[in-house]
Design an enzyme around this catalytic site. Structure first.
Site, PDB file in Angstrom:
ATOM      1  N   ASP A 263       0.861  -1.177   0.000  1.00 20.70           N
ATOM      2  CA  ASP A 263       0.000   0.000   0.000  1.00 20.70           C
ATOM      3  C   ASP A 263       0.905   1.237   0.000  1.00 20.70           C
ATOM      4  OD1 ASP A 263      -2.145   1.702   0.018  1.00 20.70           O
ATOM      5  OD2 ASP A 263      -3.188   0.734   1.675  1.00 20.70           O
TER       6      ASP A 263
HETATM    7  C1  NOJ Z   1      -4.043   3.944   0.204  1.00 19.21           C
HETATM    8  C2  NOJ Z   1      -5.227   3.073   0.456  1.00 19.21           C
HETATM    9  O1  NOJ Z   1      -5.104   2.429   1.698  1.00 19.21           O
HETATM   10  C3  NOJ Z   1      -5.444   2.029  -0.609  1.00 19.21           C
HETATM   11  O2  NOJ Z   1      -6.688   1.410  -0.379  1.00 19.21           O
HETATM   12  C4  NOJ Z   1      -5.375   2.623  -1.967  1.00 19.21           C
HETATM   13  O3  NOJ Z   1      -5.594   1.617  -2.933  1.00 19.21           O
HETATM   14  C5  NOJ Z   1      -4.043   3.298  -2.162  1.00 19.21           C
HETATM   15  N1  NOJ Z   1      -3.875   4.338  -1.162  1.00 19.21           N
HETATM   16  C6  NOJ Z   1      -3.882   3.892  -3.558  1.00 19.21           C
HETATM   17  O4  NOJ Z   1      -4.739   4.951  -3.729  1.00 19.21           O
END
Ligand code: NOJ
Length: 724
Positions: A263
């Site tokens: 993430d």
């Molecule tokens: C952080 C988030 O936790 C995740 O769900 C998301 O896909 C990513 N950012 C990318 O935007």
């Protein structure tokens, strides 16, 4: 298709590592520079490294995507197109109801239709991979990201996630309207302590396996191309580098062979987690635990080559990760069409088509939950005077968090919807008050009370702002924000005929409001067509059929509150409003929720009869057919979700008081009767025991229909594993 192995054989180690990097679009190109072609380097990385990057996130449009891709292909010696990824969570430009609302539809086919349309628009908008579905199991409404989940039911979560994956992926990934998917956040991100986003998660293995893991597994079985580890620690170790989770469960047990993507900055966050402040160790931990792509942080770029040179990893291990990325690009047909059908215009004709809008409206109708109705609903379209009051009366901000390229101004407000549905009615629209948590301005109360006094019916449109849920947006108090309860009480003094239309990205504690109104229709964040859907439901042009996929507490202090809880050794026997000493209850609040999981009223009147089991003994490889007859005792066409629950009365682990094992939704004509049949097999009655084995234990099981706290019919069956 191209020969990716051939491409790989020509790549340098640095170029291979580049494929494992994902960066924000603004790192490649300034949007204004897109016009001039000036590639300003915002990365602090050398141009040579930038030329090798494998994928991009956070870009604005297909035009920007094409510009970046063109530039990249010009500069990359190997001519490997980049992948463009985005969180297409509940629509791209046409915004459908938030996932938590979709959960309440109990209709995976509906979720699939919305995802197909989202994929059509998103691919036109330049996206080839979506970071969905999010199937984090959750029991705490304080957590901001409840809006992204389908709620507190593992079976439902898995079915919805799997339906979305199939729909996004289409028949073949190379189709120009198909997208690759990324299931997230592995695992148990929704178990954050105190409902505070990113917080610690400590869960026993059997609880993890029983409630939290099944939906991810269902998504992998449905063909998820990628998986994203969660931000949180799980039992002390950040998910991204959690060996038990990422290697033992995901790879060894489940055999996942797709791409793992960290993430946002999650590998960088290892320092804040207190795991290591050394980039090289962070890169090593992530790579050795199977993380293929690093999102945004740069530990792989900085350290992976050295780790290979020092023999910590082999070139073959790097090749394996890179091949997965190249294969995905190949399967998507990126080498033939590096835009994957992205439109050359920013505003594609594939956006917001009448068909997409119609589906968004229908979905919003099917996701709304009628929480209370003393008979005031549906309203007659002939009603003479309506007072439309509240911060959501005339508000475009109803599309919800994670709404991608959706635009608030393109949504239909409640006021617009009601004006269109009741053209002959005199409608006074007034805001009454704001809905920020610290709003304390009562200056709109007088106008609201005056409008209410003069009206036949008041429609009170209340709720939390759409950016009070979603990532990072947890709440410690989940009552209506600001002065909204006070506004409702003031309006109720002037007119008792109040219908509340409520908006939120989480279950709210609506205890005060419930006392002052005759009906509550919960709209969640319904998306682009929210106002039309609300009007159709209020006037009976559509019949509410949503059922809560997450419990609505009476008070925040009850959180986490969920239907599939155990009984405890000292359960409460007294009536729920009375405190019982030495029992598991509160002095100042009943145990029961305000509205339980599975609750949802209709304008039809469904009666359940004849719950029958084909046998009362079940053996290991046999099955029992359960049938139940449901009758629509009304002249209103309507839909009902028939739910089948079970309870394992005695087992080596204390088992939940209810557990959903099957459901089916069907439409009923006026006065129509239908018989529903479900098969029960031994695994449906099983659980993960304390040795972390999945077992079905001999004994008596209650089989029931109804909703979680209002079981209508119950029969017993006995399970015998070793029949002579
Ligand atoms: C952080 C988030 O936790 C995740 O769900 C998301 O896909 C990513 N950012 C990318 O935007």
């Amino acid at each position: 298709m191209v020969d990716v192995k051939q491409i790989l054989s020509q790549m340098t180690t640095e170029e291979k590592i580049g494929q494992l990097m994902q960066h924000n679009a603004n790192m490649f190109i300034d949007s204004s520079a897109a016009v001039t072609g000036d590639n300003s380097n915002k990365l602090g990385l050398s141009q040579k490294v930038i030329n090798t990057v494998g994928s991009v996130l956070n870009f604005c449009s297909s035009v920007e995507m094409r510009t970046i891709q063109d530039m990249h292909l010009k500069n990359d010696r190997n001519k490997i197109p980049m992948l463009f990824m985005m969180d297409v969570v509940h629509g791209f430009r046409t915004i459908f109801p938030i996932p938590l609302a979709l959960g309440c539809s109990f209709d995976p086919n509906l979720a699939a239709r919305c995802s197909e349309m989202a994929a059509d628009e998103a691919t036109a908008g330049g996206v080839q991979v979506t970071f969905t579905p999010m199937v984090d199991y959750v029991r705490d409404a304080r957590w901001g990201r409840v809006m992204e989940t389908c709620g507190e039911e593992p079976l439902l979560n898995g079915m919805m996630g799997a339906a979305q994956i199939r729909a996004f992926r289409g028949k073949s990934l190379s189709d120009k309207t198909s997208m690759a998917t990324c299931v997230k956040h592995f695992a148990a991100y929704g178990g954050a302590e105190a409902g505070r986003d990113y917080n610690t998660v400590e869960l026993s293995e059997h609880i993890l396996r029983e409630y939290y893991l099944p939906a991810y597994k269902a998504c992998i079985d449905a063909g998820a191309d990628m998986i994203m580890p969660a931000f949180n620690t799980l039992n002390g170790i950040p998910a991204t580098v959690n060996f038990w989770l990422m290697k033992k469960v995901l790879k060894e047990e489940w055999g996942f062979s797709g791409i793992v993507i960290s993430d946002f900055n999650a590998i960088g966050d290892l320092e804040r987690h207190g795991i290591t402040n050394d980039e090289k160790t962070a890169a090593r931990l992530a790579f050795e635990n199977g993380c293929d792509i690093e999102m945004v942080s740069n530990t792989y770029t900085h350290c992976l080559k050295e780790l290979i040179e020092k023999g910590v990893f082999t070139e073959e291990q790097l090749d394996d990760a890179v091949l997965k990325v190249l294969n995905l690009k190949n399967n998507l047909g990126m080498f033939e069409d590096p835009y994957h059908g992205a439109d050359i215009q920013e505003n594609s004709e594939r956006f917001l088509t009448p068909e997409h809008r119609a589906t968004a409206r229908k979905a919003a109708e099917e996701c709304a939950v009628l929480l209370k109705n003393d008979g005031i609903l549906p309203l007659s379209p002939q009603v003479e005077k309506i007072a439309l009051i509240g911060p959501f009366a005339d508000n475009h901000e109803i599309i919800g968090f994670w709404s991608c390229n959706g635009k608030n101004e393109e949504s239909v407000t409640v006021s617009e919807g009601i004006h269109a549905a009741a053209p002959n009615t005199e409608i006074t629209v007034t805001r009454g008050c704001g809905n920020l948590y610290d709003d304390c301005d009562r200056s709109g109360f007088d106008a609201a009370v005056k409008a209410a006094a003069a009206a036949d019916v008041v429609i009170l449109c209340l709720g939390e702002p759409q950016n009070y849920s979603g990532e990072g947006n947890s709440r410690a108090d989940i009552t209506l924000t600001g002065l909204q309860d006070e506004l409702a009480a003031a309006v109720a003094n002037a007119n008792k005929n109040i219908v509340a239309l409520t908006f939120s990205g989480r279950p709210l504690a609506l205890t005060e409001l419930e006392k002052n109104v005759r009906a509550i229709l919960h709209m969640w964040f319904p998306g682009t067509e929210g106002g039309s859907a609300a009007a159709n439901l209020l006037f009976g042009y559509a019949n509410p059929c949503g059922k809560l996929s997450m419990t609505f507490p009476r008070a925040v202090g009850q959180c986490p509150i969920y239907y599939n809880h155990t009984n405890t050794g000292k359960p409460k026997f007294f009536p729920d409003d009375k405190h019982q000493p030495y029992a598991s209850n509160y002095i100042d609040c009943p145990n029961s929720p305000l509205f339980p999981f599975g609750h949802g009223l209709s304008y039809s009147n469904f009666k359940y009869e004849n719950l029958e089991l084909s046998d009362d003994v079940l053996y290991n490889n046999s099955k029992i057919e359960v049938s139940v007859t449901v009758k629509n005792c009304s002249d209103t066409v309507g839909k009902e979700t028939v739910m089948l629950y079970m309870r394992d009365l005695f087992a080596s682990n204390s088992r939940p008081v209810q557990q959903l094992i099957a459901f089916e939704k069907a439409e009923f004509a006026a006065d129509e009767t239908k018989t529903f049949k479900f098969n029960i097999t031994a695994p449906m009655l099983g659980f993960w025991n304390n040795e972390n084995k999945f077992v079905t234990e001999d004994g008596v099981f209650q089989i029931s229909t109804g909703c979680a706290d209002r079981l209508i019919l119950t029969e017993n069956l006995t399970f015998i594993s070793n029949a002579e």
